[in-house]
Design a protein around this motif. Structure first.
Motif, PDB file in Angstrom:
ATOM      1  N   VAL A  35      -1.962 -20.379   9.700  1.00 36.40           N
ATOM      2  CA  VAL A  35      -0.818 -21.149   9.204  1.00 36.40           C
ATOM      3  C   VAL A  35       0.480 -20.600   9.778  1.00 36.40           C
ATOM      4  CG1 VAL A  35       0.535 -21.657   7.121  1.00 36.40           C
ATOM      5  CG2 VAL A  35      -1.949 -21.993   7.110  1.00 36.40           C
ATOM      6  N   ARG A  36       0.582 -19.291   9.823  1.00 33.45           N
ATOM      7  CA  ARG A  36       1.804 -18.657  10.322  1.00 33.45           C
ATOM      8  C   ARG A  36       1.918 -18.737  11.846  1.00 33.45           C
ATOM      9  NH1 ARG A  36       3.234 -12.427   9.495  1.00 33.45           N
ATOM     10  NH2 ARG A  36       5.330 -12.483  10.338  1.00 33.45           N
ATOM     11  N   ALA A  37       0.855 -18.380  12.554  1.00 33.88           N
ATOM     12  CA  ALA A  37       0.912 -18.313  14.013  1.00 33.88           C
ATOM     13  C   ALA A  37       1.019 -19.695  14.655  1.00 33.88           C
ATOM     14  CB  ALA A  37      -0.307 -17.580  14.567  1.00 33.88           C
ATOM     15  N   LEU A  38       0.297 -20.672  14.110  1.00 38.43           N
ATOM     16  CA  LEU A  38       0.303 -22.008  14.702  1.00 38.43           C
ATOM     17  C   LEU A  38       1.365 -22.899  14.060  1.00 38.43           C
ATOM     18  CD1 LEU A  38      -3.561 -22.507  14.970  1.00 38.43           C
ATOM     19  CD2 LEU A  38      -1.970 -21.683  16.729  1.00 38.43           C
ATOM     20  N   GLN A  39       2.120 -22.339  13.123  1.00 41.95           N
ATOM     21  CA  GLN A  39       3.199 -23.048  12.419  1.00 41.95           C
ATOM     22  C   GLN A  39       2.685 -24.371  11.864  1.00 41.95           C
ATOM     23  OE1 GLN A  39       6.653 -23.146  14.986  1.00 41.95           O
ATOM     24  NE2 GLN A  39       6.766 -20.911  15.051  1.00 41.95           N
ATOM     25  N   LEU A  40       1.737 -24.247  10.943  1.00 49.88           N
ATOM     26  CA  LEU A  40       1.058 -25.411  10.392  1.00 49.88           C
ATOM     27  C   LEU A  40       1.713 -25.911   9.116  1.00 49.88           C
ATOM     28  CD1 LEU A  40      -2.614 -24.137  10.799  1.00 49.88           C
ATOM     29  CD2 LEU A  40      -1.304 -25.601  12.364  1.00 49.88           C
ATOM     30  N   VAL A  69      -9.346 -26.414   7.487  1.00 45.06           N
ATOM     31  CA  VAL A  69      -9.751 -25.144   6.896  1.00 45.06           C
ATOM     32  C   VAL A  69     -10.820 -25.413   5.836  1.00 45.06           C
ATOM     33  CG1 VAL A  69      -9.000 -23.131   5.567  1.00 45.06           C
ATOM     34  CG2 VAL A  69      -7.481 -24.132   7.298  1.00 45.06           C
ATOM     35  N   ASP A  70     -11.992 -24.848   6.044  1.00 46.85           N
ATOM     36  CA  ASP A  70     -13.055 -24.897   5.037  1.00 46.85           C
ATOM     37  C   ASP A  70     -12.793 -23.724   4.090  1.00 46.85           C
ATOM     38  OD1 ASP A  70     -15.354 -24.599   3.506  1.00 46.85           O
ATOM     39  OD2 ASP A  70     -16.723 -24.991   5.166  1.00 46.85           O
ATOM     40  N   ARG A  71     -12.208 -24.013   2.940  1.00 44.88           N
ATOM     41  CA  ARG A  71     -11.789 -22.947   2.024  1.00 44.88           C
ATOM     42  C   ARG A  71     -12.967 -22.153   1.465  1.00 44.88           C
ATOM     43  NH1 ARG A  71      -8.343 -26.878  -0.628  1.00 44.88           N
ATOM     44  NH2 ARG A  71      -9.440 -26.360  -2.534  1.00 44.88           N
ATOM     45  N   THR A  72     -14.175 -22.726   1.472  1.00 41.84           N
ATOM     46  CA  THR A  72     -15.335 -22.004   0.950  1.00 41.84           C
ATOM     47  C   THR A  72     -15.839 -20.944   1.921  1.00 41.84           C
ATOM     48  OG1 THR A  72     -16.957 -23.600   1.834  1.00 41.84           O
ATOM     49  CG2 THR A  72     -16.052 -24.036  -0.377  1.00 41.84           C
ATOM     50  N   ARG A  73     -15.449 -21.042   3.204  1.00 40.80           N
ATOM     51  CA  ARG A  73     -15.971 -20.125   4.215  1.00 40.80           C
ATOM     52  C   ARG A  73     -14.905 -19.345   4.971  1.00 40.80           C
ATOM     53  NH1 ARG A  73     -17.788 -23.077   8.246  1.00 40.80           N
ATOM     54  NH2 ARG A  73     -18.788 -21.264   9.172  1.00 40.80           N
ATOM     55  N   THR A  74     -13.642 -19.740   4.859  1.00 40.51           N
ATOM     56  CA  THR A  74     -12.586 -19.134   5.671  1.00 40.51           C
ATOM     57  C   THR A  74     -12.000 -17.907   4.987  1.00 40.51           C
ATOM     58  OG1 THR A  74     -12.026 -21.293   6.592  1.00 40.51           O
ATOM     59  CG2 THR A  74     -10.368 -19.567   6.806  1.00 40.51           C
ATOM     60  N   PRO A  75     -12.039 -16.749   5.655  1.00 41.49           N
ATOM     61  CA  PRO A  75     -11.392 -15.560   5.093  1.00 41.49           C
ATOM     62  C   PRO A  75      -9.887 -15.810   4.888  1.00 41.49           C
ATOM     63  CG  PRO A  75     -12.795 -14.956   6.956  1.00 41.49           C
ATOM     64  CD  PRO A  75     -12.706 -16.459   6.938  1.00 41.49           C
ATOM     65  N   ALA A  76      -9.350 -15.279   3.808  1.00 43.41           N
ATOM     66  CA  ALA A  76      -7.930 -15.476   3.480  1.00 43.41           C
ATOM     67  C   ALA A  76      -7.019 -15.002   4.619  1.00 43.41           C
ATOM     68  CB  ALA A  76      -7.583 -14.755   2.181  1.00 43.41           C
ATOM     69  N   ALA A  77      -7.380 -13.908   5.263  1.00 40.19           N
ATOM     70  CA  ALA A  77      -6.556 -13.387   6.368  1.00 40.19           C
ATOM     71  C   ALA A  77      -6.517 -14.371   7.531  1.00 40.19           C
ATOM     72  CB  ALA A  77      -7.085 -12.031   6.832  1.00 40.19           C
ATOM     73  N   LEU A  78      -7.625 -15.041   7.809  1.00 40.70           N
ATOM     74  CA  LEU A  78      -7.674 -16.034   8.882  1.00 40.70           C
ATOM     75  C   LEU A  78      -6.790 -17.228   8.550  1.00 40.70           C
ATOM     76  CD1 LEU A  78      -8.719 -17.436  11.439  1.00 40.70           C
ATOM     77  CD2 LEU A  78     -10.775 -18.063  10.140  1.00 40.70           C
ATOM     78  N   ARG A  79      -6.907 -17.728   7.340  1.00 39.96           N
ATOM     79  CA  ARG A  79      -6.099 -18.882   6.932  1.00 39.96           C
ATOM     80  C   ARG A  79      -4.615 -18.557   7.022  1.00 39.96           C
ATOM     81  NH1 ARG A  79      -3.462 -20.272   2.629  1.00 39.96           N
ATOM     82  NH2 ARG A  79      -3.171 -22.445   2.065  1.00 39.96           N
ATOM     83  N   ALA A  80      -4.221 -17.423   6.463  1.00 42.85           N
ATOM     84  CA  ALA A  80      -2.806 -17.031   6.467  1.00 42.85           C
ATOM     85  C   ALA A  80      -2.295 -16.842   7.894  1.00 42.85           C
ATOM     86  CB  ALA A  80      -2.618 -15.754   5.654  1.00 42.85           C
ATOM     87  N   PHE A  81      -3.086 -16.203   8.729  1.00 39.78           N
ATOM     88  CA  PHE A  81      -2.684 -15.987  10.123  1.00 39.78           C
ATOM     89  C   PHE A  81      -2.512 -17.319  10.852  1.00 39.78           C
ATOM     90  CE2 PHE A  81      -3.979 -15.734  14.578  1.00 39.78           C
ATOM     91  CZ  PHE A  81      -2.988 -14.900  15.076  1.00 39.78           C
TER      92      PHE A  81
END
Length: 170
Positions: free
Chosen positions: A145-150, A131-143
Motif C-alpha cells: 500500500v505504501r510503496a505502490l501508493q495504493l 489482497v487476499d486478507r486470509t493469506r497476506t502477511p500484514a507486513a506485505l500488505r502495509a508495504f
C-alpha cells in the motif's frame, strides 16, 4: 447391513457442492476496466511444477477467467532458473516475493523501494492490486500500500481491491 447402507448413501446420485466456483464480487471492478492493465495479487509469487517462489495461489488464474486481465506472477509448468533470476533482479518483485514468503526485507532497502514503487507500478501497467486478507502477511500488505501508493477501491470478507493512486483521477 451398515456397510451396504453407507455404500448406498455414498453412491446416491444427488448434487453435491464440492467446491464453489463463485468469483468474489470485488473482481467486477477489474472486469469493468477496458484499459490494458495488469493485476497484482497478494500474496505474490511464481510457481511451476516443482518449485515455488513467493506464495502464488492458482485461484488467481481461476479468477482471471472472469476479469480477463493479465496477471503479474503466476504458474507455468516449467520456469527456467534464468527467468526466476531475472524476476528477482527487480527490487520490487524480489521484495514482494520475500514478504509473501513471510520473511522480512532489509530495512535499509525500504527507502529506495518506496521511491521506486510508483514508477514500478506505472512501468508494469498495474491497474489493480488484489489482497487476499486470509493469506497476506500484514507486513506485505502495509508495504505494498505504501510503496505502490495504493488507494482502496472495494473490500469484502476476504479480499481488498486497490488501484495505484492517480492524482486528479475521479
Amino acid at each position: 447391513f451398515c456397510v451396504a447402507a453407507l455404500l448406498v448413501l455414498e453412491l446416491l446420485p444427488v448434487p453435491r457442492v464440492l467446491y464453489s466456483a463463485e468469483v468474489p464480487a470485488i473482481y467486477r471492478h477489474i472486469a469493468a476496466t477496458s484499459a490494458p492493465v495488469r493485476v497484482l495479487e497478494l500474496p505474490f509469487g511464481m510457481r511451476d511444477g516443482t518449485s515455488s517462489y513467493g506464495d502464488f495461489s492458482a485461484r488467481s488464474q481461476f479468477f482471471q477467467t472472469m476479469h480477463e486481465k493479465a496477471l503479474i506472477g503466476g504458474y507455468l509448468s516449467r520456469i527456467s532458473s534464468k527467468r526466476v533470476a531475472d524476476a528477482r533482479r527487480d527490487p520490487m518483485i524480489s521484495a514482494l516475493m520475500t514478504l509473501s514468503e513471510g520473511r522480512a526485507i532489509d530495512p535499509g532497502a525500504v527507502p529506495a523501494l518506496l521511491e521506486y514503487g510508483p514508477s514500478f507500478a506505472a512501468n508494469a501497467r498495474i491497474g489493480f492490486v488484489v489482497v487476499d486478507r486470509t493469506r497476506t502477511p500484514a507486513a506485505l500488505r502495509a508495504f505494498a500500500v505504501r510503496a505502490l501508493q495504493l488507494e482502496l477501491v472495494d473490500r469484502d470478507d476476504d479480499f481488498e481491491v486497490y488501484r495505484p493512486y492517480q492524482a486528479g483521477a475521479d
